[in-house]
Design a protein around this motif. Structure first.
Motif, mmCIF file in Angstrom:
data_model
loop_
_atom_site.group_PDB
_atom_site.id
_atom_site.type_symbol
_atom_site.label_atom_id
_atom_site.label_comp_id
_atom_site.label_asym_id
_atom_site.label_seq_id
_atom_site.Cartn_x
_atom_site.Cartn_y
_atom_site.Cartn_z
ATOM 1 N N UNK A 121 1.093 -1.136 0.123
ATOM 2 C CA UNK A 121 -0.385 -0.300 -0.221
ATOM 3 C C UNK A 121 1.021 0.700 0.041
ATOM 4 N N UNK A 122 1.525 1.142 0.666
ATOM 5 C CA UNK A 122 2.768 2.308 0.900
ATOM 6 C C UNK A 122 4.423 1.761 -0.052
ATOM 7 N N UNK A 123 5.044 2.858 -0.763
ATOM 8 C CA UNK A 123 5.796 2.494 -0.877
ATOM 9 C C UNK A 123 6.855 3.495 -0.269
ATOM 10 N N UNK A 124 8.150 2.632 -0.168
ATOM 11 C CA UNK A 124 8.919 3.169 1.620
ATOM 12 C C UNK A 124 9.858 4.178 1.049
ATOM 13 N N UNK A 125 10.239 4.298 -0.430
ATOM 14 C CA UNK A 125 10.824 6.164 -0.686
ATOM 15 C C UNK A 125 9.430 6.817 -0.073
ATOM 16 N N UNK A 126 8.704 7.220 -0.539
ATOM 17 C CA UNK A 126 7.253 7.728 -0.073
ATOM 18 C C UNK A 126 7.282 7.773 1.404
ATOM 19 N N UNK A 127 7.405 6.339 1.898
ATOM 20 C CA UNK A 127 7.608 6.697 3.676
ATOM 21 C C UNK A 127 8.023 7.870 3.792
ATOM 22 N N UNK A 128 10.094 7.277 3.647
ATOM 23 C CA UNK A 128 10.941 8.126 3.979
ATOM 24 C C UNK A 128 10.305 9.784 4.025
ATOM 25 N N UNK A 129 10.117 9.733 2.332
ATOM 26 C CA UNK A 129 10.145 11.224 2.703
ATOM 27 C C UNK A 129 8.860 12.315 3.226
ATOM 28 N N UNK A 130 7.388 11.641 3.490
ATOM 29 C CA UNK A 130 6.909 11.818 4.437
ATOM 30 C C UNK A 130 6.903 11.957 5.889
#
Length: 559
Positions: free
Chosen positions: A526-535
């Motif tokens: 559901x989440x991408x690792x890059x999106x999690x780190x960016x947020x």
């Protein structure tokens, strides 16, 4: 200290296919005269009923060289040479792979009106074999199994230089993917439904009851019924259960518990199941499945009843639990080990004797694969959807357990049906996405009458500290910035209040976000690792305005 390497000893007396080239390099000459005197390969102990394979039907029919090369290669496999493979797998190479392949070569030799030699081994021969398999009309997966079994033997001959193999280009000996999209045709076994499971469990319980009678004879069918009880309640694979040793029950650190220890050949490791000795106590899910005392008592009963048979038992089954004295005419009085064939026959007899039918009204079809999947789904149900506990009970990784063992239950189906109805309604009314309302924590399905809402007329829920455990809360990748802003605000509260109070009231929230929401989102894609780190980094530097200190001085107003 480095672990000492253990070298596996193999029998180097197995002959090789000795070839010598003629001076003109036109053909190969064998050092041993064909056909050989010995044309039968003997299998050692294994869980099948097959103890030999006879190559004689394929000698003197125009394919002697290839038949002899295959026979020697099988002997080398059995001696532990070239590749490490179990005896039961070698039997499949012979019966499922070489038998149809050599039959095909016999027909090819007749069609070409000449004998085939090892020099004829090329891409054309393999393509012809694939076409030959397709002509039989069997399923794609059966063809694939047959081809892969034969290919393993032939590819090993190629690595040893017995036959020539091309690895690349259009003339590569083995096509890269002869069965494209074959996985789409795979229809795996399904677990038994609750109703089917209850029927089968009651039937097998009744069928195994005579084993407790001292005057009852322990025959193959009764032993197979006891085996099925153990398989149903432990969820183990067939081979580890069939090869269960007589010292399989080991001491457990807890009182009134024992370990059932099984050997897994493929993983070269043991599998442990906890058998609980207090039948009045409910099983507790641990890292290994916990079962009631009936299974332990049943195993000990089998060990006791089969002890007198050890004197006459052959060496390959003497150390096993599942042995019996045969009543068959040809083998009357011989001590045999339980085989998959006897177990399959027991399945059919039980279904017929107790008139078992499935949910569709057809005769109930049961096998060990279905019992294992039924066990996995039962553990998943009892653990309230704990995939980690289910995987541990099955002895698999969570990914394998999720993809290959679990099926949606009735609640899941209802939830998906409800979701589909809501989606259709929103599409028809052009209000897609309106079901969930935006909040400072993410999205909420009901901000006025939710689980922790005040439920007063017109009052909006502000209990954001309870969002993570609210059934109406939802989060997407677009909401990660809000979530991590709240995450860091929780940590900032440590400097504004008593540490013990923070640990009591707030410490669980960051753990829920990290270990449940983010971890599950990443695992499910559901989440991408890059999106999690960016947020996460964005929220740390510039938090969402709602969770800034300037806007809310204390979190107590959102409790």
């Amino acid at each position: 200290m480095a672990k000492k390497k253990i070298f596996v000893k193999t029998d180097i007396s197995i002959p090789q296919v000795k070839l010598t080239h003629r001076k003109d390099n036109t053909s190969l000459v064998f050092a041993e005269e064909l056909p050989p005197l010995v044309q039968v390969v003997i299998f050692s102990s294994n869980t099948t009923k097959y103890r030999k394979f006879d190559f004689s039907p394929w000698y003197q029919v125009g394919i002697d060289e290839i038949t002899y090369a295959c026979q020697i290669q099988i002997s080398r496999f059995l001696a532990g040479q070239d590749i490490e493979v179990e005896t039961i797998t070698v039997t499949q190479y012979c019966r499922s792979g070489l038998r149809p392949f050599l039959n095909y070569l016999t027909l090819r030799a007749v069609a070409l009106e000449r004998a085939l030699t090892l020099a004829d081994f090329n891409r054309g021969m393999i393509d012809g074999f694939l076409a030959h398999l397709a002509d039989f009309g069997t399923s794609i997966n059966t063809q694939k199994t047959t081809y892969n079994a034969a290919k393993t033997v032939l590819a090993t001959l190629g690595r040893r230089g017995v036959v020539g193999i091309s690895d690349s280009g259009d003339d590569a000996t083995f096509p890269r993917n002869p069965f494209p999209n074959s996985n789409r045709f795979v229809k795996g076994e399904t677990s038994l439904s609750k109703n089917e499971r209850t029927k089968f469990a009651n039937a097998i319980k009744t069928a195994v009851m005579p084993i407790w009678d001292d005057n009852s004879a322990l025959n193959g069918h009764l032993l197979a019924c006891a085996f099925l009880v153990v398989a149903l309640h432990t969820g183990r694979n067939a081979t580890p259960l069939l090869e269960m040793s007589r010292d399989c029950l080991r001491n457990h650190p807890k009182d009134n518990s024992v370990f059932l220890v099984l050997w897994k050949r493929r993983g070269q490791n043991t599998s442990k199941v906890v058998l609980r000795a207090d039948s009045n106590q409910e099983g507790i899910l641990e890292s290994t499945p916990t079962l009631t005392t009936n299974i332990e008592r049943l195993i000990r009963r089998i060990i006791s009843l089969t002890s007198p048979l050890l004197i006459d038992a052959p060496d390959h089954v003497r150390g096993r639990v599942w042995i019996y004295s045969s009543n068959a005419h040809q083998s009357k009085g011989k001590v045999l080990g339980l085989t998959p064939q006897v177990i399959d026959r027991a399945f059919k007899l039980i279904a017929e004797e107790y008139d078992l039918i499935d949910d569709n009204g057809d005769p109930l079809r049961v096998n060990l694969s279905r019992l294992r999947k039924t066990f996995g789904n039962r553990i998943f149900e009892l653990s309230n959807g704990d995939i980690a506990a289910t995987a541990a009970a099955l002895g698999n990784s969570p990914k394998v357990a999720d993809e290959h063992y679990l099926k949606p239950d009735e609640n899941t189906k209802k939830n998906w049906k409800f979701l589909g109805e809501v989606l259709v309604q929103e599409l028809l009314s052009n209000t897609i996405g309106a079901t969930y309302k935006e909040t400072p924590m993410g999205k909420c399905r009901d901000i006025t009458n939710g689980q922790y809402a005040p439920k007063n007329a017109g009052a909006t829920c502000m209990s954001f500290l309870n969002c993570l455990r609210c059934m109406h809360y939802a989060i997407t990748s677009d909401d990660l910035y809000k979530l991590f802003s709240f995450y860091y605000r929780i940590y900032e509260e440590r400097s504004r209040m008593d540490k013990r109070r923070w640990g009591r009231e707030y410490a669980h929230i960051p753990r829920l976000i990290d270990d449940y929401i983010v971890a599950e989102g990443l695992k499910r894609g559901v989440f991408k690792a890059a999106a999690v780190n960016e947020a996460r980094e964005r929220a740390r530097i510039a938090p969402h305005p709602f969770w800034s200190v300037d806007l809310i001085t204390t979190l107590e107003i959102v409790t």
